[in-house]
Design a protein around this motif. Structure first.
Motif, PDB file in Angstrom:
ATOM      1  N   THR A  58       0.791  -1.238   0.000  1.00  0.00           N
ATOM      2  CA  THR A  58       0.000   0.000   0.000  1.00  0.00           C
ATOM      3  C   THR A  58       0.818   1.279   0.000  1.00  0.00           C
ATOM      4  N   PHE A  59       2.017   1.265   0.569  1.00  0.00           N
ATOM      5  CA  PHE A  59       2.707   2.527   0.798  1.00  0.00           C
ATOM      6  C   PHE A  59       3.061   3.240  -0.512  1.00  0.00           C
ATOM      7  N   PHE A  60       3.500   2.475  -1.522  1.00  0.00           N
ATOM      8  CA  PHE A  60       3.889   3.086  -2.780  1.00  0.00           C
ATOM      9  C   PHE A  60       2.898   2.769  -3.907  1.00  0.00           C
ATOM     10  N   ASN A  61       1.630   2.516  -3.555  1.00  0.00           N
ATOM     11  CA  ASN A  61       0.662   2.300  -4.622  1.00  0.00           C
ATOM     12  C   ASN A  61       0.137   3.639  -5.133  1.00  0.00           C
ATOM     13  N   GLU A  62      -0.739   3.595  -6.126  1.00  0.00           N
ATOM     14  CA  GLU A  62      -1.172   4.814  -6.797  1.00  0.00           C
ATOM     15  C   GLU A  62      -2.025   5.719  -5.919  1.00  0.00           C
ATOM     16  N   HIS A  63      -2.579   5.175  -4.830  1.00  0.00           N
ATOM     17  CA  HIS A  63      -3.436   5.970  -3.958  1.00  0.00           C
ATOM     18  C   HIS A  63      -2.697   6.536  -2.751  1.00  0.00           C
ATOM     19  N   ASN A  64      -1.419   6.182  -2.615  1.00  0.00           N
ATOM     20  CA  ASN A  64      -0.666   6.651  -1.458  1.00  0.00           C
ATOM     21  C   ASN A  64       0.533   7.466  -1.955  1.00  0.00           C
ATOM     22  N   GLN A  65       1.736   6.957  -1.743  1.00  0.00           N
ATOM     23  CA  GLN A  65       2.943   7.712  -2.093  1.00  0.00           C
ATOM     24  C   GLN A  65       3.465   7.391  -3.494  1.00  0.00           C
ATOM     25  N   GLY A  66       2.811   6.485  -4.201  1.00  0.00           N
ATOM     26  CA  GLY A  66       3.354   6.009  -5.469  1.00  0.00           C
ATOM     27  C   GLY A  66       3.550   7.090  -6.506  1.00  0.00           C
ATOM     28  N   LYS A  67       2.526   7.908  -6.739  1.00  0.00           N
ATOM     29  CA  LYS A  67       2.622   8.922  -7.771  1.00  0.00           C
ATOM     30  C   LYS A  67       3.642   9.990  -7.410  1.00  0.00           C
ATOM     31  N   PHE A  68       3.728  10.303  -6.135  1.00  0.00           N
ATOM     32  CA  PHE A  68       4.706  11.286  -5.668  1.00  0.00           C
ATOM     33  C   PHE A  68       6.130  10.789  -5.932  1.00  0.00           C
ATOM     34  N   VAL A  69       6.383   9.535  -5.592  1.00  0.00           N
ATOM     35  CA  VAL A  69       7.724   8.968  -5.812  1.00  0.00           C
ATOM     36  C   VAL A  69       8.004   8.836  -7.302  1.00  0.00           C
ATOM     37  N   LEU A  70       6.987   8.465  -8.082  1.00  0.00           N
ATOM     38  CA  LEU A  70       7.166   8.363  -9.533  1.00  0.00           C
ATOM     39  C   LEU A  70       7.612   9.693 -10.120  1.00  0.00           C
ATOM     40  N   ASP A  71       7.010  10.782  -9.678  1.00  0.00           N
ATOM     41  CA  ASP A  71       7.387  12.104 -10.158  1.00  0.00           C
ATOM     42  C   ASP A  71       8.837  12.420  -9.800  1.00  0.00           C
ATOM     43  N   ILE A  72       9.225  12.052  -8.588  1.00  0.00           N
ATOM     44  CA  ILE A  72      10.606  12.300  -8.158  1.00  0.00           C
ATOM     45  C   ILE A  72      11.585  11.519  -9.034  1.00  0.00           C
ATOM     46  N   ILE A  73      11.254  10.258  -9.346  1.00  0.00           N
ATOM     47  CA  ILE A  73      12.150   9.430 -10.160  1.00  0.00           C
ATOM     48  C   ILE A  73      12.302  10.020 -11.553  1.00  0.00           C
ATOM     49  N   VAL A  74      11.222  10.491 -12.144  1.00  0.00           N
ATOM     50  CA  VAL A  74      11.307  11.101 -13.474  1.00  0.00           C
ATOM     51  C   VAL A  74      12.157  12.361 -13.429  1.00  0.00           C
TER      52      VAL A  74
END
Length: 1130
Positions: free
Chosen positions: A633-649
């Protein structure tokens, strides 16, 4: 030269002495290099003389020149094997010598002669023959007499040496060539194993026991080692009744190249009494211990023959398994292993003391053998039993000892990181056993990993001041990756301790960087952070190349008390926070450290970012665990996932824009990190909504700095951006996204091609670089073709068709640009051909034919033999790459007939693909020489295409003119003689298709292959067989004598069956010819029967249907099993 004096009764003493002097003189001339040709001719004449036994015996008994006696022994061996059928029993062995190397040769000759007559005597006759034979040689006595010791210690060792030679001679992998059928060698092996091998081992035991107090005086090996090296085949659940005629005679367990592979010894239940019930193991352990203690201060002793062979025998006894242990007596196995372990312990314990002694100059061979013994024990037991063995004699288990031993080895390994193949490398491999540990071993694993991590950090810190060239650095990275993979297994065995430990180490180093900014040189700490990132990456995630990355089970099932995701140690390595700090990046994050960051993020994101629970967490049944819920759950699309994805890009864009010229960093970013993001469709949906991703796409299309990326990165980045179009809501939106992304690329290529001054402009370096960059990007986009984006990529390629042909003309002397043009077309056609409608297909095919014709017109005869060897090799390499691309292009065109998603019906298809492809082959085959076919990849692609064409379109091949037809079949014949199994398989499939087509057509009243199969007479009146007759003659006469795997034999059967049906009279004649070549009447009868059964058994008929193919495969397999044993010789 020596005829008469070396033969029957005509020789007398002066003649024998003259022969001996001639051989002695020839040997001395060779040693001093005086008239060597004449000396060699003299020795050769002795070897080739008929029946030279009396002369050779005279030389062995009277000559004082060791090399002369050696040559006499060798001449006896050659003559005896050559003349065995009419050799008298009295002459079957005469030799005597005290020189070690002469004695070794004589012993080998004696063993070969005994094997030569092995199957001709009954057991009783063998004993009589053996006794008479050994006595007649004078130096050899029967093994029983040697065991009694009545003739002295020297004779005992002579008998043991002969026994070792005998076992070696009877083993197929070490036997001598005798020009006898394979069946003979296998029957000798079977007879020895079933009737004598155990007895020989007992004799060797008794001989060793009788001379225990003097055994150290010998330089001979212990013969039990040779016997336990035997590959037991006839003691596993009964006797094998047939010979493996497809084997090359080598041990299957030595096929692996790893030097630490454990070879399991499984001699069968009948060996229990001699190996286990007797006191042999205890005696061996005590003997080695006593000698070890006696020579404790003699460093040389550890590597002397007796010590080495005794340790090797102990290691072999550690790997005993199978029926030798009674099935209902597990205690016997444990007692056996415990006895061995107690004997091995002094070799490896205490590890620190022994390691220090080795570093001070002591031989490391004993410790290496100790590690091999542990590996053998671990291989034949389960971890719980393995750990329990040591607890009965020590306060700790075997796993704890292994941990201490590994820790010491790691210390030395890392301390001597620049040394190659030291004792620590072999010990590291040899002590690496099973990665899974029972609960009792977790503490040991945690302690060991702590030591490993600290040692790696010390090594990293020390390397900060060490200069390495690129080659050494690449080799060390490769070795480090393998090493860290092993460390990860240890860490996961105790993740409750090791993962928090790694997190703390990482946090400490990051804090140290912050505290020392601007005041302390951060180089050492940065190297430690680099090393920690690699270690943590290996522990947290597996390599996901080619498959779905799963969260390791150990990380899913532990940390059961963790409820909040922020406290989960797996999720607590926040390296990305440091990368996004501009000040930190400019002052601390060097390109090398950024490479580690990118590598870590690629590996981590593919395993943990926006997990799909059923896929990435596997089938683990513990789905209710809080720790598992945190991971999901922590890095799924409803939690921190999209935020971390943006950072990686954003990090990816920074690495591409802020580190110009850093090739490795840019390739990691494009090929691993960004590509990992678009491999998961659920992530693509979120990528396209990010401003950071739009910024990346805009920079790709318009920012000149990204045009400086190397070709691989350009292609990978274009492929990634096009693949991300899957995240659009509709197909139209996806196509528009790709059009907008690639519009600048296509327009720049079209504008350049339309320039009136193109010939001059195209040669400018910046234009060449621009064209190369654009072609790489177009190729990357083409390789990303999917149904949703197919239309946009088709239009992209369509718009540059004419520019590509124009550039092919202009850059005909720029091999690098030509290759990029060809590869773009290959990838574009591959992605598009299955989707195209009839009129679109015609346009693409015409474009491809134009491209082939232009390339051919510029390249026929371009490779000149007048070039220097270096330039010639470079030219061949360039042509190999180009031709391989063109073959791939033709193969992709072929796929249209196999896979077609267009809406047109078959009737509306106006393009005959087979004619097009054969026309393409006609254009490019003059460029493909047999020399170029030696390139494996080109060879594979060529025969893959030829096989496909002959299987699918044999009728088109039949319509080719004689020259074109013969060229294709000549290359097929070339392929049949290759060593590569895949190449031979494809050629056999092509041959099957050709023969099947001809047989079916002629049976239906048609011409089939016509004159190509009928044969023809040349202008000189010489008749040349048809192509099918030539292939049948070659293959039928070679197949029984060739080494093929079972799979290849099946493919050969499929080709041979229609060939026989096409040419039955030739087959009959070839069979008779093969029968007449056999000199042995028994072999003649067996071969004739086998040939009859080949074409008549299993209700085989003349119909080429699936059932008959299956029947003939079985018949051919049985035929080869029956005849290869006596047709093949060794």
């Amino acid at each position: 030269m020596f005829n008469g004096i070396a033969g029957g009764g005509a020789e007398d003493l002066p003649q024998l002495q003259s022969t001996m002097r001639a051989i002695e003189l020839a040997c001395s001339y060779i040693q001093i290099n005086t008239n060597p040709a004449a000396a060699e001719a003299t020795i050769l004449s002795l070897h080739q003389s008929p029946q030279p036994y009396k002369a050779c015996r005279f030389i062995l008994e009277n000559s004082q020149v060791a090399s002369a006696r050696f040559q006499a022994a060798a001449a006896i061996k050659e003559a005896a094997i050559r003349e065995w059928s009419f050799l008298s029993t009295e002459d079957k062995g005469h030799a005597n010598s005290s020189d070690a190397y002469v004695f070794s040769k004589v012993s080998s000759v004696a063993a070969q002669l005994m094997k030569r007559g092995w199957l001709e005597f009954t057991p009783a006759e063998k004993e009589v023959f053996s006794t008479r034979y050994l006595r007649s040689i004078a130096i050899f006595w029967t093994i029983n007499q040697a065991i009694l010791g009545s003739r002295g210690l020297d004779v005992q060792f002579i008998g043991i040496h002969f026994l070792e030679s005998l076992v070696s001679e009877f083993s197929p992998s070490t036997s001598s060539a005798m020009s006898l059928p394979r069946e003979f060698h296998e029957n000798c092996r079977k007879s020895l194993e079933q009737n004598y091998l155990k007895t020989f081992y007992s004799w060797a035991q008794d001989a060793a026991l009788s001379v225990t107090n003097k055994i150290v005086e010998s330089n001979s090996d212990v013969p039990e080692v040779k016997i336990l090296n035997w590959e037991f085949r006839y003691s596993k659940g009964g006797t094998k009744g047939s010979i493996n005629v497809f084997s090359d005679g080598m041990r299957s367990d030595t096929a692996s190249s790893r030097k630490t592979e454990c070879v399991i010894v499984q001699p069968g239940a009948s060996w229990c009494d001699v190996l286990l019930s007797s006191s042999h193991v205890g005696w061996l352990i005590n003997l080695y211990s006593s000698l070890r203690q006696k020579f404790a201060f003699e460093g040389y002793w550890l590597d002397c023959p007796v010590a080495v062979s005794a340790r090797k025998l102990i290691v072999q006894l550690c790997s005993l398994a199978g029926e030798v242990f009674p099935s209902n007596n597990a205690q016997m196995r444990e007692q056996h292993l415990l006895l061995l372990l107690s004997g091995v312990l002094p070799w490896i314990d205490p590890p620190d003391v022994i390691s220090k002694e080795i570093e001070e100059g002591r031989s490391g061979s004993e410790m290496i053998d100790g590690c091999r013994a542990l590996l053998s024990i671990a291989t034949v037991t389960i971890p719980v039993v393995f750990d329990r063995l040591l607890r009965s004699i020590r306060p700790f288990g075997t796993l704890t000892l292994l941990s201490l031993l590994m820790g010491e080895v790691v210390k030395v390994l890392l301390a001597n990181s620049n040394d190659k193949e030291t004792w620590s490398y072999e010990s590291m491999d040899g002590s690496g056993g099973n990665a899974w540990l029972p609960p009792e071993g977790m503490h040991a694993a945690a302690s060991l990993f702590s030591l490993i991590a600290e040692s790696e950090l010390k090594l990293a810190s020390a390397s900060a001041t060490t200069d390495e060239d690129d080659a050494d650095c690449l080799a060390s990275v490769s070795a480090m990756d393998e090493r860290l993979g092993s460390y990860a297994l240890i860490a996961r065995a105790a993740v409750d301790a090791t993962v928090p430990f790694l997190t703390k180490l990482f946090s400490d180093r990051v804090a140290r960087l912050h505290q020392g900014r601007g005041t302390v040189d951060p180089t050492d700490t940065l190297e430690e952070v680099y090393s920690l990132l690699l270690i943590i990456g290996h522990v947290l995630a597996d390599e996901g190349e080619g498959e779905t990355a799963l969260v390791p089970d150990a990380l899913q099932t532990h940390f059961v008390d963790v409820v909040e995701a922020g406290n989960h140690p797996v999720l607590n390595c926040k390296i990305h926070e440091q990368c996004l700090d501009a000040n930190m990046r400019s002052s601390i994050f060097s390109p090398r450290l950024m490479e580690a960051v990118i590598w870590f993020l690629a590996r981590w994101s593919f395993t943990y970012l926006m997990l799909v629970e059923d896929c990435n967490l596997g089938s683990n049944q513990l789905q209710s665990l809080p720790s598992r819920a945190c991971l999901f759950t922590f890095f799924n699309e409803h939690n921190q996932g999209k935020f971390v994805l943006d950072i990686i890009v954003r990090i990816s864009l920074t690495s591409l824009m802020s580190y110009p010229g850093e090739k490795d960093l840019q390739e990691l970013t494009c090929h691993q990190l960004l590509h990992a993001l678009v491999r998961r469709r659920n992530i693509c949906f979120h990528l396209l909504s990010l401003d950071s991703w739009r910024n990346l796409a805009n920079a790709f299309a318009n920012d000149k700095s990204l045009f400086l990326l190397n070709g691989v990165s350009q292609r990978s980045l274009a492929q990634t951006l096009v693949l991300s179009a899957y995240g659009m809501q509709s197909s139209d939106a996806s196509n528009q996204y790709v059009k907008d992304l690639m519009a600048h690329m296509t327009s720049s290529l079209v504008d350049l091609a339309n320039n009136s001054d193109l010939k001059n402009l195209a040669q400018q370096p910046d234009i060449i670089m621009l064209v190369s960059c654009v072609l790489e990007r177009l190729r990357g986009a083409a390789s990303a073709t999917e149904p949703r984006t197919q239309r946009a990529i088709y239009e992209m390629g369509l718009s540059v068709m004419n520019p590509v042909l124009r550039l092919l003309e202009v850059y005909k002397h720029e091999s690098a640009v030509i290759y990029l043009l060809l590869k773009f077309v290959v990838d574009w056609v591959d992605g598009q051909i299955s989707y195209l409608e009839a009129h679109e297909t015609a346009g693409v095919v015409n474009f491809c034919m134009s491209l082939l014709q232009i390339y051919s017109s510029h390249n026929i005869g371009k490779i000149s033999l007048s070039l220097s060897s270096t330039l010639l090799n470079e030219a061949k390499t360039e042509k190999y790459k180009d031709l391989r691309a063109l073959l791939q292009l033709l193969s992709h065109l072929c796929s249209k007939d196999m896979v077609d998603f267009s809406s047109d019906s078959i009737e509306t298809q106006s393009t005959n693909i087979s004619q097009v492809v054969f026309f393409g082959l006609h254009i490019i085959t003059p460029l493909i020489t047999l020399e170029l076919l030696k390139y494996p990849k080109l060879c594979f692609d060529y025969f893959s295409l030829i096989s496909h064409m002959l299987e699918v379109y044999p009728e088109t091949l039949a319509q080719l003119n004689s020259d074109a037809f013969n060229h294709v079949l000549t290359t097929v014949d070339f392929g049949l003689h290759q060593q590569d199994v895949d190449i031979v398989t494809m050629c056999l499939r092509a041959l099957k298709a050709l023969a099947s087509y001809h047989y079916k057509e002629t049976k239906a009243g048609n011409t089939g292959l016509g004159s190509h199969a009928a044969g023809q007479t040349d202008p000189n009146g010489v008749f040349h067989e048809g192509i099918l007759s030539r292939f049948l003659r070659h293959y039928f006469m070679c197949l029984p004598f060739s080494c093929y795997s079972t799979d290849l034999v099946s493919t050969a059967a499929d080709a041979l069956f229609p060939l026989i049906l096409c040419e039955p009279n030739l087959y009959q004649g070839l069979g008779n010819e093969l029968i007449e070549k056999q000199g042995n009447p028994n072999f003649k009868t067996r071969l004739a029967n086998a040939l009859q059964v080949l074409t008549t058994s299993n209700q085989l008929s003349s119909s080429l249907d699936r059932l008959n193919y299956q029947r003939f495969r079985k018949n051919l397999n049985n035929f080869l099993i029956e005849v290869r044993g006596f047709l093949k010789t060794k």
